[in-house]
Design a protein around this motif. Structure first.
Motif, short mmCIF file in Angstrom:
data_model
loop_
_atom_site.label_atom_id
_atom_site.label_comp_id
_atom_site.label_asym_id
_atom_site.label_seq_id
_atom_site.Cartn_x
_atom_site.Cartn_y
_atom_site.Cartn_z
N MET A 44 0.84 -1.19 0.00
CA MET A 44 0.00 0.00 0.00
C MET A 44 0.89 1.24 0.00
O MET A 44 1.83 1.34 0.77
N THR A 45 0.57 2.20 -0.85
CA THR A 45 1.38 3.41 -0.92
C THR A 45 1.13 4.29 0.29
O THR A 45 0.10 4.18 0.97
N ASP A 46 2.10 5.19 0.54
CA ASP A 46 1.94 6.12 1.65
C ASP A 46 0.70 6.98 1.48
O ASP A 46 0.01 7.29 2.46
N ALA A 47 0.41 7.39 0.25
CA ALA A 47 -0.77 8.23 0.00
C ALA A 47 -2.05 7.49 0.34
O ALA A 47 -2.97 8.05 0.97
N ARG A 48 -2.14 6.21 -0.05
CA ARG A 48 -3.35 5.43 0.26
C ARG A 48 -3.49 5.22 1.76
O ARG A 48 -4.59 5.22 2.30
N LEU A 49 -2.36 5.02 2.45
CA LEU A 49 -2.42 4.90 3.90
C LEU A 49 -2.93 6.18 4.54
O LEU A 49 -3.77 6.15 5.44
N ARG A 50 -2.43 7.32 4.08
CA ARG A 50 -2.86 8.60 4.64
C ARG A 50 -4.35 8.83 4.38
O ARG A 50 -5.08 9.28 5.27
N HIS A 51 -4.79 8.52 3.17
CA HIS A 51 -6.20 8.71 2.85
C HIS A 51 -7.07 7.77 3.68
O HIS A 51 -8.15 8.15 4.16
N GLY A 52 -6.62 6.52 3.84
CA GLY A 52 -7.37 5.57 4.66
C GLY A 52 -7.45 6.01 6.11
O GLY A 52 -8.50 5.89 6.75
N ARG A 53 -6.35 6.53 6.62
CA ARG A 53 -6.33 7.01 8.00
C ARG A 53 -7.27 8.20 8.18
O ARG A 53 -8.03 8.26 9.16
N ALA A 54 -7.27 9.14 7.24
CA ALA A 54 -8.12 10.32 7.33
C ALA A 54 -9.60 9.94 7.23
O ALA A 54 -10.44 10.47 7.97
N SER A 55 -9.93 9.02 6.33
CA SER A 55 -11.33 8.64 6.16
C SER A 55 -11.85 7.89 7.38
O SER A 55 -13.00 8.07 7.79
N LEU A 56 -11.00 7.05 8.00
CA LEU A 56 -11.43 6.36 9.20
C LEU A 56 -11.57 7.33 10.37
O LEU A 56 -12.50 7.22 11.17
N ALA A 57 -10.67 8.31 10.48
CA ALA A 57 -10.80 9.33 11.51
C ALA A 57 -12.11 10.09 11.35
O ALA A 57 -12.77 10.44 12.35
N LEU A 58 -12.52 10.36 10.10
CA LEU A 58 -13.80 11.02 9.86
C LEU A 58 -14.95 10.16 10.38
O LEU A 58 -15.89 10.69 10.99
N SER A 59 -14.88 8.86 10.18
CA SER A 59 -15.93 7.98 10.68
C SER A 59 -16.00 8.00 12.21
O SER A 59 -17.09 8.02 12.80
N PHE A 60 -14.85 7.99 12.86
CA PHE A 60 -14.83 8.10 14.32
C PHE A 60 -15.45 9.43 14.76
O PHE A 60 -16.23 9.48 15.72
N PHE A 61 -15.12 10.51 14.06
CA PHE A 61 -15.68 11.82 14.39
C PHE A 61 -17.21 11.82 14.24
O PHE A 61 -17.94 12.29 15.12
N VAL A 62 -17.69 11.28 13.12
CA VAL A 62 -19.13 11.23 12.86
C VAL A 62 -19.84 10.44 13.94
O VAL A 62 -20.91 10.83 14.44
N GLN A 63 -19.26 9.32 14.35
CA GLN A 63 -19.88 8.51 15.39
C GLN A 63 -19.89 9.25 16.72
O GLN A 63 -20.85 9.13 17.49
N GLY A 64 -18.83 10.02 17.02
CA GLY A 64 -18.83 10.81 18.24
C GLY A 64 -19.95 11.83 18.26
O GLY A 64 -20.65 12.01 19.27
N VAL A 65 -20.15 12.51 17.13
CA VAL A 65 -21.24 13.48 17.02
C VAL A 65 -22.59 12.80 17.21
O VAL A 65 -23.45 13.25 17.98
N THR A 66 -22.79 11.69 16.50
CA THR A 66 -24.08 10.99 16.52
C THR A 66 -24.44 10.50 17.91
O THR A 66 -25.56 10.71 18.39
N PHE A 67 -23.48 9.86 18.58
CA PHE A 67 -23.76 9.29 19.89
C PHE A 67 -24.05 10.41 20.91
O PHE A 67 -24.96 10.29 21.73
#
Length: 401
Positions: free
Chosen positions: A1-24
């Motif tokens: 996996m390229t560094d760029a794909r890792l960074r994008h994956g990390r950012a998108s998962l962090a967004l999901s954690f953020f969304v779940q924090g807001v929702t809960f």
């Protein structure tokens, strides 16, 4: 996996954690408004509140079975919209059956979402080769602060639940769904030297996982004590004003965010075992300060210590399960996630019953002792991978979704 794909994956998962924090946060901070909207009696309310974590535990168990066939990123991609739509359903309904249906869907989907998010977090951490789990949970804490602020605004301006929830869902649902395009994770397949995938990474030993399950329960007993009893404790025991009594939980959330924001650096520098031990001692000391506090400001100091101490334990517990069972981390995390809800279910009633039967000061000592018991299991956070059939674990490649 390229560094760029890792960074994008990390950012998108962090967004999901953020969304779940807001929702809960939007759900739990408007419970009185939900009770009023649906005419839920005080006697029936605990049943509704207990049903959500119980169903979340069921959702986590089901996720363990589902990820044997599809990747966790697929589960997360569809579970998060269901959670958001269920929240909207809670705000839109008017009959008791509608509340039960929406909260039931919320609970089941939350269990799947929590399990799959942490599966992916552990997988990404393995791909990175360094601690990043606390950063994901920091995003969740940030979302919780944002959601609580939205809920406060809704209550302050006397907005209906639907009007309070709709803007958040309209913004976050498409953002999360679009962000899911960049989800990335490591695989649970091992590669032999010739590059062939080796199936059957092994089973999860509950005996080995049990210490982490207990730690997860203890941490959430402590967390639910703060979220459910800090305001009442400050007002009824320490004699604060009603307005001041709302401060400790907000401070707790902020310190949780700050602790998680820098926690990964601590893990990289000192190791997971040292960070968990330090957090445990600080959290236990926080409970002790709360129990002996002579006034509101001392009590708030204790709750601040609690936030800084407890915040590192849960993310590191998930990470430790991934290290312990690298070939079956999805299964380990799904099972471990159930004890998140066990602690949530036990914590609030336990402190309430002890407070009524004994004293609330004395009741604060019980979660203190339970959290302190984490020290007995701290070595599990540095455990070597479990061995299966006498074989050796080999590095695995990453898979991008």
């Amino acid at each position: 996996m390229t560094d760029a794909r890792l960074r994008h994956g990390r950012a998108s998962l962090a967004l999901s954690f953020f969304v779940q924090g807001v929702t809960f946060a939007l759900l739990v901070t408007r419970i009185p408004a939900i009770q009023d909207r649906y005419g839920i009696s005080d006697g029936l309310l605990p049943v509704f509140l207990a049903a959500v974590p119980i169903l979340a535990g069921v959702g986590s168990v089901v996720t363990e079975k589902v990820v044997a066939r599809v990747r966790p990123r697929v589960v997360l991609r569809w579970a998060q919209p269901v959670v958001l739509l269920a929240l909207l359903g809670v705000g839109a309904g008017s009959e008791l059956w509608a509340a039960a249906l929406a909260l039931g869907a919320f609970g089941l989907a939350v269990g799947a979402l929590d399990a799959s998010m942490n599966m992916m977090g552990v997988s990404l951490q393995r791909a990175y080769g360094r601690s990043i789990m606390l950063g994901f949970h920091a995003a969740y804490s940030l979302g919780g602060i944002a959601g609580a602020s939205m809920a406060w605004a809704g209550a302050h301006w006397d907005l209906s639940l639907l009007v309070s929830y709709l803007p958040a869902v309209v913004v976050l649902l498409p953002a999360a769904f679009i962000g899911s395009r960049w989800y990335a994770e490591g695989t649970d397949e091992e590669l032999d030297k010739g590059g062939e995938a080796v199936k059957g990474a092994g089973a999860v030993s509950f005996r080995l996982l049990l210490p982490l399950c207990l730690v997860m329960s203890f941490a959430y007993i402590g967390d639910s004590t703060v979220s459910n009893w800090s305001a009442k404790y400050l007002q009824d025991v320490l004699g604060s004003s009603e307005q001041l009594a709302t401060v400790p939980y907000n401070v707790y959330m902020v310190t949780t965010l700050l602790g998680r924001a820098v926690g990964d650096l601590g893990v990289r520098r000192f190791g997971a075992v040292a960070v968990v031990r330090g957090g445990t001692v600080l959290a236990a000391a926080g409970f002790a300060v709360v129990a002996v506090a002579g006034g509101a400001w001392t009590g708030m100091l204790g709750f601040t210590m609690l936030g800084l101490g407890l915040c590192v334990i849960v993310p590191q517990t998930f990470a430790a399960a991934g290290r312990m069972f690298p070939g079956a981390s999805d299964t380990a995390i799904a099972r471990l996630n159930i004890f998140n809800y066990v602690g949530f279910l036990v914590g609030s009633p336990l402190v309430g019953a002890l407070g009524d039967a004994w004293s609330y000061r004395g009741a604060m000592l019980v979660p203190m002792v339970l959290v302190l018991a984490t020290l007995l299991y701290a070595k599990s956070f540095g455990a070597e991978p479990a061995r299966y059939g006498g074989g050796h674990e080999r590095p695995r490649t990453a898979d991008v979704g």
